[in-house]
Design a protein around this motif. Structure first.
Motif, PDB file in Angstrom:
ATOM      1  N   ASP A 151      29.117  30.579 -13.335  1.00 38.87           N
ATOM      2  CA  ASP A 151      30.428  30.110 -13.792  1.00 38.87           C
ATOM      3  C   ASP A 151      30.678  28.626 -13.570  1.00 38.87           C
ATOM      4  O   ASP A 151      31.776  28.139 -13.853  1.00 38.87           O
ATOM      5  CB  ASP A 151      31.525  30.932 -13.086  1.00 38.87           C
ATOM      6  N   PHE A 152      29.695  27.882 -13.065  1.00 35.10           N
ATOM      7  CA  PHE A 152      29.933  26.476 -12.753  1.00 35.10           C
ATOM      8  C   PHE A 152      30.101  25.654 -14.031  1.00 35.10           C
ATOM      9  O   PHE A 152      29.350  25.793 -14.991  1.00 35.10           O
ATOM     10  CB  PHE A 152      28.777  25.908 -11.921  1.00 35.10           C
ATOM     11  N   LYS A 153      31.110  24.781 -14.045  1.00 34.85           N
ATOM     12  CA  LYS A 153      31.395  23.915 -15.191  1.00 34.85           C
ATOM     13  C   LYS A 153      31.138  22.460 -14.782  1.00 34.85           C
ATOM     14  O   LYS A 153      31.924  21.879 -14.039  1.00 34.85           O
ATOM     15  CB  LYS A 153      32.845  24.075 -15.649  1.00 34.85           C
ATOM     16  N   PRO A 154      30.030  21.872 -15.240  1.00 39.13           N
ATOM     17  CA  PRO A 154      29.712  20.491 -14.857  1.00 39.13           C
ATOM     18  C   PRO A 154      30.662  19.493 -15.508  1.00 39.13           C
ATOM     19  O   PRO A 154      31.215  19.743 -16.579  1.00 39.13           O
ATOM     20  CB  PRO A 154      28.280  20.300 -15.383  1.00 39.13           C
ATOM     21  N   GLN A 155      30.830  18.352 -14.852  1.00 40.78           N
ATOM     22  CA  GLN A 155      31.669  17.288 -15.393  1.00 40.78           C
ATOM     23  C   GLN A 155      30.927  16.482 -16.448  1.00 40.78           C
ATOM     24  O   GLN A 155      31.530  15.900 -17.341  1.00 40.78           O
ATOM     25  CB  GLN A 155      32.143  16.375 -14.258  1.00 40.78           C
ATOM     26  N   SER A 156      29.609  16.418 -16.347  1.00 41.52           N
ATOM     27  CA  SER A 156      28.796  15.656 -17.289  1.00 41.52           C
ATOM     28  C   SER A 156      27.793  16.578 -17.974  1.00 41.52           C
ATOM     29  O   SER A 156      27.387  17.600 -17.415  1.00 41.52           O
ATOM     30  CB  SER A 156      28.052  14.527 -16.565  1.00 41.52           C
ATOM     31  N   ARG A 157      27.380  16.222 -19.195  1.00 47.93           N
ATOM     32  CA  ARG A 157      26.418  17.027 -19.934  1.00 47.93           C
ATOM     33  C   ARG A 157      25.042  16.359 -19.994  1.00 47.93           C
ATOM     34  O   ARG A 157      24.098  16.896 -20.567  1.00 47.93           O
ATOM     35  CB  ARG A 157      26.922  17.298 -21.352  1.00 47.93           C
ATOM     36  N   ARG A 158      24.907  15.190 -19.400  1.00 50.22           N
ATOM     37  CA  ARG A 158      23.637  14.458 -19.429  1.00 50.22           C
ATOM     38  C   ARG A 158      22.768  14.809 -18.217  1.00 50.22           C
ATOM     39  O   ARG A 158      23.206  15.519 -17.316  1.00 50.22           O
ATOM     40  CB  ARG A 158      23.903  12.956 -19.501  1.00 50.22           C
ATOM     41  N   THR A 159      21.544  14.267 -18.199  1.00 48.61           N
ATOM     42  CA  THR A 159      20.570  14.606 -17.153  1.00 48.61           C
ATOM     43  C   THR A 159      19.978  13.366 -16.502  1.00 48.61           C
ATOM     44  O   THR A 159      19.643  12.405 -17.197  1.00 48.61           O
ATOM     45  CB  THR A 159      19.399  15.432 -17.736  1.00 48.61           C
ATOM     46  N   ASP A 160      19.827  13.413 -15.183  1.00 46.98           N
ATOM     47  CA  ASP A 160      19.096  12.373 -14.459  1.00 46.98           C
ATOM     48  C   ASP A 160      18.358  13.051 -13.305  1.00 46.98           C
ATOM     49  O   ASP A 160      18.916  13.241 -12.220  1.00 46.98           O
ATOM     50  CB  ASP A 160      20.041  11.287 -13.944  1.00 46.98           C
ATOM     51  N   VAL A 161      17.119  13.447 -13.562  1.00 48.26           N
ATOM     52  CA  VAL A 161      16.326  14.177 -12.571  1.00 48.26           C
ATOM     53  C   VAL A 161      16.023  13.307 -11.350  1.00 48.26           C
ATOM     54  O   VAL A 161      16.121  13.757 -10.208  1.00 48.26           O
ATOM     55  CB  VAL A 161      15.017  14.696 -13.195  1.00 48.26           C
ATOM     56  N   GLY A 162      15.651  12.052 -11.587  1.00 54.63           N
ATOM     57  CA  GLY A 162      15.301  11.159 -10.488  1.00 54.63           C
ATOM     58  C   GLY A 162      16.431  10.990  -9.502  1.00 54.63           C
ATOM     59  O   GLY A 162      16.224  10.957  -8.277  1.00 54.63           O
ATOM     60  N   MET A 163      17.662  10.888 -10.003  1.00 51.19           N
ATOM     61  CA  MET A 163      18.833  10.751  -9.141  1.00 51.19           C
ATOM     62  C   MET A 163      18.978  11.974  -8.232  1.00 51.19           C
ATOM     63  O   MET A 163      19.258  11.854  -7.036  1.00 51.19           O
ATOM     64  CB  MET A 163      20.076  10.563 -10.015  1.00 51.19           C
ATOM     65  N   ALA A 164      18.786  13.174  -8.799  1.00 60.16           N
ATOM     66  CA  ALA A 164      18.934  14.403  -8.018  1.00 60.16           C
ATOM     67  C   ALA A 164      17.864  14.505  -6.933  1.00 60.16           C
ATOM     68  O   ALA A 164      18.148  14.906  -5.795  1.00 60.16           O
ATOM     69  CB  ALA A 164      18.846  15.613  -8.952  1.00 60.16           C
ATOM     70  N   VAL A 165      16.634  14.128  -7.273  1.00 60.28           N
ATOM     71  CA  VAL A 165      15.536  14.187  -6.299  1.00 60.28           C
ATOM     72  C   VAL A 165      15.765  13.172  -5.175  1.00 60.28           C
ATOM     73  O   VAL A 165      15.515  13.467  -4.000  1.00 60.28           O
ATOM     74  CB  VAL A 165      14.191  13.940  -7.001  1.00 60.28           C
ATOM     75  N   SER A 166      16.270  12.000  -5.514  1.00 58.53           N
ATOM     76  CA  SER A 166      16.593  10.986  -4.500  1.00 58.53           C
ATOM     77  C   SER A 166      17.683  11.472  -3.563  1.00 58.53           C
ATOM     78  O   SER A 166      17.643  11.226  -2.351  1.00 58.53           O
ATOM     79  CB  SER A 166      17.043   9.680  -5.164  1.00 58.53           C
ATOM     80  N   TYR A 167      18.654  12.181  -4.116  1.00 57.57           N
ATOM     81  CA  TYR A 167      19.747  12.738  -3.306  1.00 57.57           C
ATOM     82  C   TYR A 167      19.198  13.731  -2.286  1.00 57.57           C
ATOM     83  O   TYR A 167      19.600  13.731  -1.120  1.00 57.57           O
ATOM     84  CB  TYR A 167      20.767  13.409  -4.221  1.00 57.57           C
ATOM     85  N   LEU A 168      18.269  14.583  -2.725  1.00 59.36           N
ATOM     86  CA  LEU A 168      17.640  15.533  -1.804  1.00 59.36           C
ATOM     87  C   LEU A 168      16.960  14.798  -0.659  1.00 59.36           C
ATOM     88  O   LEU A 168      17.113  15.176   0.509  1.00 59.36           O
ATOM     89  CB  LEU A 168      16.618  16.385  -2.555  1.00 59.36           C
TER      90      LEU A 168
END
Length: 289
Positions: A151-168
């Motif tokens: 049921d999660f509704k994201p605020q953005s529809r675009r993708t940035d994989v590198g940003m997510a991996v850096s966050y981890l």
């Protein structure tokens, strides 16, 4: 989505994925994903051949006889799911959407984790971090994760994989096992981020795709819309040249992904929405065991 409908869907996902994790992945998961290191277990008397660096000098001084520390593998893991929630995951043409399959795979991995007494956490990402769920144990926690997946509704529809991996890499101070679930419809080159993350953590990538993204059917003129940018265009699928070019582009992207994961030493698998994801995960686990 209504609360009652959500509850029914959560229950349906739980029944399917918990059964898979219990019946199929019980032993495979344990052997494929080792503990994060060695933990102190006990002391015993020194024996010929023991490493002198393991001598416990305090106990040795107390008993006037050499004793060594005994270590064993620290089995408990922290498992993180990095889940792509961008617009392209809503696409699906045959049996289910990519988001549906990602939800089932994530839930199966989550149940496999808690059966091995591991903590499980989630990072939802688009081109920004949409939500971070702290790693915890227990069925109640997993049902909450499944509900968010559904049921999660994201605020953005675009993708940035590198940003997510850096966050981890920034968030997780101790070594963890991280599953990156995405269709990898991204224009950014995330090799550097994956390489850094995999030097600190155990990274595994799981690509979910729709067969129509690989091979277009011959159905004449068709309007297509980029789920992330909103851009629309008319394509002529009756053109064999166009269909072949489309497939060639797909294969080129797949080769780029394969090369990226190989260079960063990350295990990965690619699963179509009309395929049995359980078989793909089993092969992945066996390769790592």
């Amino acid at each position: 989505m209504e609360t009652s409908e959500i509850i029914k869907k959560v229950r349906k996902v739980e029944i399917k994925t918990r059964g898979l994790s219990q019946n199929i992945f019980a032993g495979q998961y344990h052997s494929a994903f080792k503990g994060r290191g060695m933990a102190f277990s006990e002391v015993r008397e020194y024996q010929y051949g023991d490493d002198v660096r393991d001598i416990d000098w305090n106990v040795t001084a107390r008993f006037h006889h050499p004793y060594v520390k005994v270590f064993e593998e620290e089995r408990e893991l922290t498992v993180m799911l990095l889940v792509d929630v961008s617009g392209s995951l809503d696409f699906g043409t045959i049996h289910q959407t990519k988001r549906d399959m990602v939800t089932e795979i994530a839930a199966t991995l989550a149940f496999s984790a808690i059966q091995n007494n591991d903590k499980i956490g989630v990072i939802f990402f688009s081109d920004k971090i949409e939500k971070y769920i702290l790693p915890k144990k227990g069925r109640k926690h997993i049902l909450y994760i499944i509900r968010e997946l559904l049921d999660f509704k994201p605020q953005s529809r675009r993708t940035d994989v590198g940003m997510a991996v850096s966050y981890l890499t920034r968030m997780m101070k101790r070594r963890c096992t991280a599953f990156l679930l995405s269709d990898f419809y991204t224009r950014d080159d995330f090799y550097k981020e994956m390489q850094i993350a995999n030097s600190k953590h155990d990274m595994i990538a799981i690509q979910v795709y729709d067969q129509r993204a690989k091979m277009l059917p011959d159905i004449g003129l068709m309007k297509v819309r980029d789920a992330e940018t909103g851009h629309e265009m008319i394509i002529d699928t009756s053109s064999a040249k166009f269909r072949h070019a489309h497939t060639a582009y797909w294969l080129e992207r797949e080769e780029d992904l394969r090369r990226l994961f190989a260079m960063s030493n990350v295990d990965w698998t690619s699963i179509a929405t009309n395929e049995d994801f359980a078989k793909a995960l089993m092969l992945l686990f066996k390769k790592r065991a």
